[in-house]
Design an enzyme around this catalytic site. Sequence first.
Site, PDB file in Angstrom:
ATOM      1  N   ASP A 171       0.865  -0.986  -0.111  1.00 14.68           N
ATOM      2  CA  ASP A 171      -0.006   0.028  -0.067  1.00 14.68           C
ATOM      3  C   ASP A 171       0.928   1.227  -0.114  1.00 14.68           C
ATOM      4  O   ASP A 171       1.308   1.543   1.141  1.00 14.68           O
ATOM      5  CB  ASP A 171      -0.939   0.087   1.372  1.00 14.68           C
ATOM      6  CG  ASP A 171      -1.742   1.328   1.295  1.00 14.68           C
ATOM      7  OD1 ASP A 171      -2.105   1.576   0.288  1.00 14.68           O
ATOM      8  OD2 ASP A 171      -2.140   1.737   2.381  1.00 14.68           O
ATOM      9  N   GLU A 222      -1.180  -1.457  -5.072  1.00 13.52           N
ATOM     10  CA  GLU A 222      -2.617  -0.483  -5.206  1.00 13.52           C
ATOM     11  C   GLU A 222      -2.217   0.337  -6.275  1.00 13.52           C
ATOM     12  O   GLU A 222      -1.028   0.967  -6.341  1.00 13.52           O
ATOM     13  CB  GLU A 222      -2.935  -0.010  -4.127  1.00 13.52           C
ATOM     14  CG  GLU A 222      -4.349   0.669  -4.100  1.00 13.52           C
ATOM     15  CD  GLU A 222      -4.727   1.406  -2.704  1.00 13.52           C
ATOM     16  OE1 GLU A 222      -5.479   0.662  -2.218  1.00 13.52           O
ATOM     17  OE2 GLU A 222      -4.438   2.509  -2.395  1.00 13.52           O
ATOM     18  N   ASP A 249      -2.250   0.736   7.412  1.00 13.74           N
ATOM     19  CA  ASP A 249      -1.671   0.817   6.135  1.00 13.74           C
ATOM     20  C   ASP A 249      -1.072  -0.862   5.927  1.00 13.74           C
ATOM     21  O   ASP A 249      -1.265  -1.220   4.774  1.00 13.74           O
ATOM     22  CB  ASP A 249      -0.497   1.566   6.154  1.00 13.74           C
ATOM     23  CG  ASP A 249      -0.802   3.145   6.088  1.00 13.74           C
ATOM     24  OD1 ASP A 249      -1.690   3.604   5.204  1.00 13.74           O
ATOM     25  OD2 ASP A 249      -0.502   3.714   7.136  1.00 13.74           O
TER      26      ASP A 249
END
Length: 173
Positions: free
Chosen positions: A8, A67, A139
């Site tokens: 992430d 991502e 996160d």
Amino acid sequence: MSIILGIDPGSRVTGYGVIRQVGRQLTYLGSGCIRTKVDDLPSRLKLIYAGVTEIITQFQPDYFAIEQVFMAKNADSALKLGQARGVAIVAAVNQDLPVFEYAARQVKQTVVGIGSAEKSQVQHMVRTLLKLPANPQADAADALAIAITHCHVSQNAMQMSDSRLNLARGRLR
């Protein structure tokens, strides 16, 4: 058996999560955050690259999932996020890892069942799916969710491929 590293990305905090997939069974291997406390962007990018490289060396993943960039209201933030993603991807490519990208909405849909899920819902479902004793950091939970999404997407792709192969075999007989 496959080991998947989920990332992430962020220019200040980059979450990572590592899981092992054996068939449909997912096992938690590790997670955490790469925190860049320096002010200048080039130094932060260097720390992200070094951190991701260290994680790859430690866990020896087979796949790298990250991502995708989303459209941010602040162009400066979007550019910094894109640069953080870029150095993480370069770290993976330098280790010859295949890179897979997933939209945040797809990750939430896969893990929670709702594409607009809140971070707390993602944390709860990651904890449940991986049988963790507590919710991971936000996160890190997002990174684990990205890795879980890769497992589900690749599993579904293999099933579809098998179905097509069986259908083709049926026509040949």
